[in-house]
Structures are given as structure tokens and as C-alpha cells.
Design a protein around this motif. Structure first.
Motif: not given
Length: 234
Positions: A163, A159, A76, A156
Motif C-alpha cells: 500500500n 501490508r 494483507g 505488517e
């Protein structure tokens, strides 16, 4: 003069010494001092529940997969606002880890601050936006994760992994770049006082996302944690 009483005393002492040797040989964990056993503990005892040492043995052990197809973009956009607080992840971690933080825009973009007691070096590092000596490190590198399971994840999940604050630390930039995408078998922080905490964090991240470890990596983690068997997961 050697009497019968003296003979009986000598015989009794020999028997006691032989019994002590047998007892020592049969004691669990009487092998190499402090070495972790097959259950992950030291001295023949299983690792305590909730410790990083116990968690090591819950990780899958497999060989490293090829790096084929890895790109940073597969995880991402860098430093996305995954928690919806209006600030990018990089600035969130700077706010968390730096002291004396100053902003350029009120509460998000960190302009300056001080990394006191950098985890990787134990030194103090100054952060200045645009010419920073501070990096945000993925404790479990994205490339390492890609080769140990993340290559099959959906976008997802990757991602979120990239993070996740659990997997992120503000650290000295030059030391972080020497680490590159190394795992515990190939790189550990020069600051030895931080190694137990560092390895425990790697284990916690890999356990959370089911990232596997190589045999050499698992053994390296156990060697570090043998010095701190009560180290908890973060």
C-alpha cells in the motif's frame, strides 16, 4: 627534394602522433562509449551521489528465490486504509494520478476521471468505476518482491509494502497486465520516455524495503540509466 629539415619535421610529427595514441589508451573510460563502469558511472566516472545510477550499486544482488508460498493475501487485504484517512489506497492513488476526478460519495470513492499521459503508454486513458481501463500497478510486483526477500517479512511490513504510494501508479490496464510480475530485466514500459523514471522508482522501492535484485535485473537497470545518469530517485 628530401632535405634534412624535411626529415626532422616528419620525425617530429610521428613522435607527436605516437604520444597522442598513448595518452588516449591511458585515459580512464576510453573503452566502449557511454558504457557503465564497475562503479555504476559512465566514461570511467563514478555515478553522482543521490542519483538512481549510484543507488543501483547499493542493492543486494542475489538469485531469485522460489515462488513457493506466494499468495496475494500474504500482503494483507487489498487496498487497505493504511494512512487512516478513511479512504482505501486504490482511491487515494486514483485521486493522486487522475485529472477531473468525480466522486460517488463526497471525497473517497472515485467515480470517474482521466489518466492524462499514462506513464506506460503515453496515451490518455479514461477511468470509469466498474468498467475501468485503469489499473493501480505495483511498480515492484508483489510476486517479484516475494521472490527477492518479502517471503521472510512479517505481515505488517508486507501490508505497508503493498500500500506504499511510492510503489503504486495508475496506469493503462491492458499494458499493466502484459507486465504481470516482470522486473526490469523482463519488462519495461513501451513509453521509452518514461523508462528512466520507472527504473528509478523501482530502485527507490527496492532500496527502501531492502528487496534484492538479480544480476540480470541490475544490468538492465544500468543500461536504462546510462541514457540518463543524472536521474534522481523519487
Amino acid at each position: 627534394m628530401f632535405t634534412e629539415r624535411t626529415f626532422r619535421s616528419a620525425l617530429t610529427a610521428s613522435a607527436l602522433a605516437a604520444a597522442a595514441l598513448v595518452a588516449t589508451a591511458c585515459t580512464p573510460g576510453a573503452g566502449p562509449a557511454g558504457g557503465p563502469d564497475s562503479a555504476g558511472g559512465a566514461g570511467g566516472r563514478p555515478a553522482a551521489r543521490g542519483t538512481a545510477l549510484a543507488a543501483v550499486d547499493t542493492l543486494t544482488v542475489k538469485g531469485r528465490a522460489p515462488k513457493t508460498g506466494y499468495e496475494r493475501e500474504k500482503f494483507g487485504a487489498a487496498w487497505a486504509d493504511v494512512d487512516g484517512n478513511g479512504c482505501g489506497t486504490r482511491d487515494d492513488i486514483l485521486k493522486r494520478d487522475l485529472n477531473g476526478v468525480r466522486f460517488t460519495d463526497g471525497h473517497c470513492k472515485v467515480a470517474s476521471g482521466t489518466l492524462t499521459d499514462d506513464p506506460y503508454t503515453g496515451t490518455t486513458v479514461r477511468y470509469q468505476r466498474g468498467r475501468s481501463k485503469v489499473d493501480i500497478d505495483h511498480v515492484v510486483a508483489l510476486s517479484d518482491a516475494w521472490q527477492k526477500g518479502a517471503g521472510t517479512w512479517d505481515a505488517e511490513t508486507r501490508r505497508r509494502f503493498a500500500n506504499d504510494p511510492l510503489n503504486l501508479l495508475a496506469v493503462d490496464a491492458s499494458t499493466n497486465r502484459r507486465k504481470s510480475d516482470g522486473d526490469a530485466a523482463t519488462w519495461l514500459p513501451p513509453n521509452k520516455a518514461y523508462r528512466c523514471t520507472y527504473v528509478a522508482r523501482q530502485i527507490a522501492v527496492k532500496k527502501k524495503y531492502r528487496v534484492w535484485v538479480t544480476g540480470g535485473e541490475r544490468d538492465a537497470m544500468k543500461r536504462v540509466l546510462a541514457a540518463c545518469p543524472q536521474q534522481k530517485l523519487p
